[in-house]
Design an enzyme around this catalytic site. Structure first.
Site, PDB file in Angstrom:
ATOM      1  CG  HIS A  69      40.605  43.437  47.880  1.00 49.70           C
ATOM      2  ND1 HIS A  69      41.224  43.676  46.677  1.00 49.70           N
ATOM      3  CD2 HIS A  69      39.301  43.169  47.579  1.00 49.70           C
ATOM      4  CE1 HIS A  69      40.354  43.551  45.696  1.00 49.70           C
ATOM      5  NE2 HIS A  69      39.173  43.231  46.221  1.00 49.70           N
ATOM      6  CD  GLU A  72      44.447  43.749  48.584  1.00 48.13           C
ATOM      7  OE1 GLU A  72      44.074  42.781  47.897  1.00 48.13           O
ATOM      8  OE2 GLU A  72      44.303  44.942  48.219  1.00 48.13           O
ATOM      9  CG  HIS A 198      43.705  47.252  45.669  1.00 46.19           C
ATOM     10  ND1 HIS A 198      42.757  46.282  45.895  1.00 46.19           N
ATOM     11  CD2 HIS A 198      43.012  48.359  45.295  1.00 46.19           C
ATOM     12  CE1 HIS A 198      41.550  46.773  45.654  1.00 46.19           C
ATOM     13  NE2 HIS A 198      41.665  48.033  45.294  1.00 46.19           N
ATOM     14  CD  GLU A 271      47.046  45.488  43.297  1.00 46.10           C
ATOM     15  OE1 GLU A 271      47.523  45.155  44.398  1.00 46.10           O
ATOM     16  OE2 GLU A 271      45.893  45.202  42.928  1.00 46.10           O
TER      17      GLU A 271
END
Ligand SMILES: NS(=O)(=O)N[C@@H](Cc1ccccc1)C(=O)O
Ligand SMILES: [Zn+2]
Length: 309
Positions: A69, A72, A198, A271
């Protein structure tokens, strides 16, 4: 280029400079190649770190992928941390040398170079997530496992979770998948474990994302329990929350479901920092890079160990 206050982050050209310098400094244990080209024609670089990096040896392989992404960017710094730690540490740290000599480590610091470049090239953050194909595809909904099955993605090209026109319609997902497919040697997938980095929320996530159920076709209770054990062990070292990714929300066509579903690769999403925030959560100041990437050193070592189990 990143804004003046965030020069600690590496844009795509700077990532390639770091990779080239790493190979120049550590040519015996580092080798750079490309997994293929992005939509706009950028080579997606992959660095291999291993003793005798130029030879394919019968050693367990582990993949670390970052920046799927675009916005990120802290994840790119996470992949660069892994690269620096296992190359700079090789000559001085016996524990690092032992890992590098017994594994083949693949690192993809920028999985989405077009999106990442677009997000920063004006000098002002665009808040961009997807690739740069037409109105953008969310490559983390474009992998060919249960693609679009379950309401975990969108068929609207304007949505942030647009799944693409077909599985692997995005070159970024398709080329990385082709690279992983190529690691099947004599019918056996050599890559045993994977983390896709991420931001943000501070979570350790494991498949399946497409269903709320713990077990499903291709995931036995024993296999699920191993994800829980390893995921929980890693989360204990970085303070992230461990959970099945569908506990967060259902997704279909995600990288983890494909890595496990097609290749039985022990595949997680991390994450990273921060734990919460709005759009600014994607843009932590560069002062946190060292702390928030080193925070995952022990978890990375756990996964590298687990790959040989
Ligand atoms: N990084 S994020 O904010 O986009 N969150 C990720 C979370 C995620 C990652 C992997 C499988 C399922 C869900 C996403 O792709 O939605
Ligand atoms: Zn993401």
């Amino acid at each position: 280029a990143f804004p003046p206050d965030d020069q600690g982050y590496h844009d795509f050209d700077e990532v390639n400079q770091v990779l080239d310098q790493t190979v120049a400094d550590h040519g015996d244990i580092a080798a750079k190649s490309s997994v293929g080209k992005s939509f706009e024609g950028r080579d997606i670089p992959v660095l291999k770190i291993s003793g005798n990096a130029g030879q394919d040896e019968a050693e367990p392989e582990v993949l670390f992928s970052c920046n799927q992404h675009a916005r990120e960017h802290l994840t790119t710094e996470m992949c660069l941390r892994i690269i620096n730690r296992f190359t700079d540490g090789y000559a001085s740290d016996p524990a690092i040398k032992e890992i590098v000599d017994s594994r083949e480590i693949w690192i993809v610091p920028v999985s989405n170079p077009d999106g990442s470049t677009y997000d920063v090239e004006s000098g002002e953050y665009q808040g961009w997530r997807k690739n740069r194909q037409d109105t953008g595809t969310d490559t983390n909904r474009n992998w060919d496992y249960q693609w679009g099955c379950c309401g975990g993605s969108s068929d609207d090209p304007n949505d942030e979770t647009y799944r693409g026109s077909a599985p692997f319609s995005s070159p970024e997902a398709g080329e990385l998948a082709r690279f992983v497919d190529s690691r099947v040697v004599d019918g056996v997938q050599q890559i045993k474990a994977h983390i896709d980095f991420h931001t943000f929320s501070e979570l350790v996530l494991w498949p399946y994302g497409y269903t709320d159920a713990d077990t499903a076709e291709g995931m036995t209770q024993e296999e699920y329990d191993r994800f829980v054990r390893v995921g929980t062990e890693m989360a204990q070292t970085n303070g992230y929350t461990p959970e099945q990714s569908s506990d967060l929300y259902v997704t279909d066509g995600s990288v983890n479901d494909w890595m496990w579903g097609k290749h039985k690769i022990l595949s997680f999403t991390f994450e990273m920092y921060p734990s919460s925030g709005g759009i600014d959560g994607f843009y932590p100041p560069d002062e946190v890079i060292e702390r928030e990437t080193q925070r995952n050193d022990a978890a990375v070592d756990i996964l590298l160990r687990e790959a040989g189990a």
